[in-house]
Scaffold this motif. Structure first.
Motif, mmCIF file in Angstrom:
data_model
loop_
_atom_site.group_PDB
_atom_site.id
_atom_site.type_symbol
_atom_site.label_atom_id
_atom_site.label_comp_id
_atom_site.label_asym_id
_atom_site.label_seq_id
_atom_site.Cartn_x
_atom_site.Cartn_y
_atom_site.Cartn_z
ATOM 1 N N GLY A 16 6.377 1.903 -9.288
ATOM 2 C CA GLY A 16 5.997 1.507 -8.415
ATOM 3 C C GLY A 16 4.392 0.634 -8.691
ATOM 4 N N ARG A 19 4.314 -2.669 -9.137
ATOM 5 C CA ARG A 19 4.665 -3.396 -7.990
ATOM 6 C C ARG A 19 3.540 -3.302 -7.302
ATOM 7 N NH1 ARG A 19 9.039 -0.381 -6.185
ATOM 8 N NH2 ARG A 19 10.437 -1.514 -7.788
ATOM 9 N N ARG A 20 2.693 -2.863 -7.077
ATOM 10 C CA ARG A 20 1.792 -2.556 -6.132
ATOM 11 C C ARG A 20 0.217 -3.325 -7.111
ATOM 12 N NH1 ARG A 20 2.744 2.998 -5.323
ATOM 13 N NH2 ARG A 20 1.507 3.620 -7.610
#
Length: 205
Positions: A16, A19-20
């Motif tokens: 996550g 991805r950010r």
């Protein structure tokens, strides 16, 4: 060619977080080796990609500026987005001045146009390898290796053992007794035969 890249330490881990980072125009990466702890880092994608597209970036000692401290590294691995052609993740290995590296170095082919197999026989050059693994100390690492085809004839190949290397550099494959072919010249079907028939034909009166 001296290449310097800038990174900062990456605090957040996981899919996550990566991805950010990518959405924010950053590239997650890691730096390891030289008996030091691995460090998770991040790069500005635009600045990194400007250097990444140079051939030398893939086969040179790079200067990594990490939070103001500089160290020597080599590119070890990277992942690209299958559609967008953006760097998804990148790995660098620290180098030690006293330890040999194993690095893939690009091959640059020269004198193809004057090779007998091309000039005299109308042959076509095939590049069997475009890069090769070398072993050397960091100070001896070449950006590329020239492969001279000036004497290559049709139906023949040039092998690793026939390539002149810079001092202190050796091919890893040769150390394992694998004298791989690097380039060859083949004659198009009927090319040589047609030439011979023309040469053997009696002159017209």
């Amino acid at each position: 060619m001296q290449i310097e890249i800038t990174a900062v330490k990456r605090e957040n881990q996981g899919t996550g977080a990566s991805r950010r980072l990518r959405r924010a125009g950053k590239v997650p990466g890691i730096v390891y080796g030289a008996s030091k702890d691995a460090v998770s880092v991040e790069f500005d994608h635009k600045a990194l990609f400007l250097e990444f597209r140079h051939e030398a970036f893939h086969a040179s000692i790079l200067t990594l500026n990490l939070d103001g401290k500089k160290e020597q590294v080599v590119l070890r691995d990277y992942q690209m987005h299958p559609v967008r052609n953006t760097i998804q993740h990148i790995d660098f290995q620290r180098v030690s001045a006293t330890e040999k590296l194993h690095v893939k170095v690009p091959l640059h082919f020269i004198n193809q146009d004057i090779a007998p197999g091309v000039k005299l026989s109308g042959g076509v050059v095939t590049h069997i390898l475009t890069e090769a693994d070398v072993s050397c100390l960091p100070k001896d690492l070449p950006e590329f290796i020239e492969v001279d085809l000036a004497t290559l004839e049709a139906g023949h190949s040039i092998h690793l053992s026939q390539i002149k290397l810079p001092k202190g550099v050796e091919f890893v494959q040769l150390a394992h007794e694998n004298d791989a072919a690097v380039a060859s010249i083949s004659v198009p079907r009927g090319g040589a035969a047609a030439e011979e028939e023309t040469a053997d034909a009696p002159a017209a009166e």
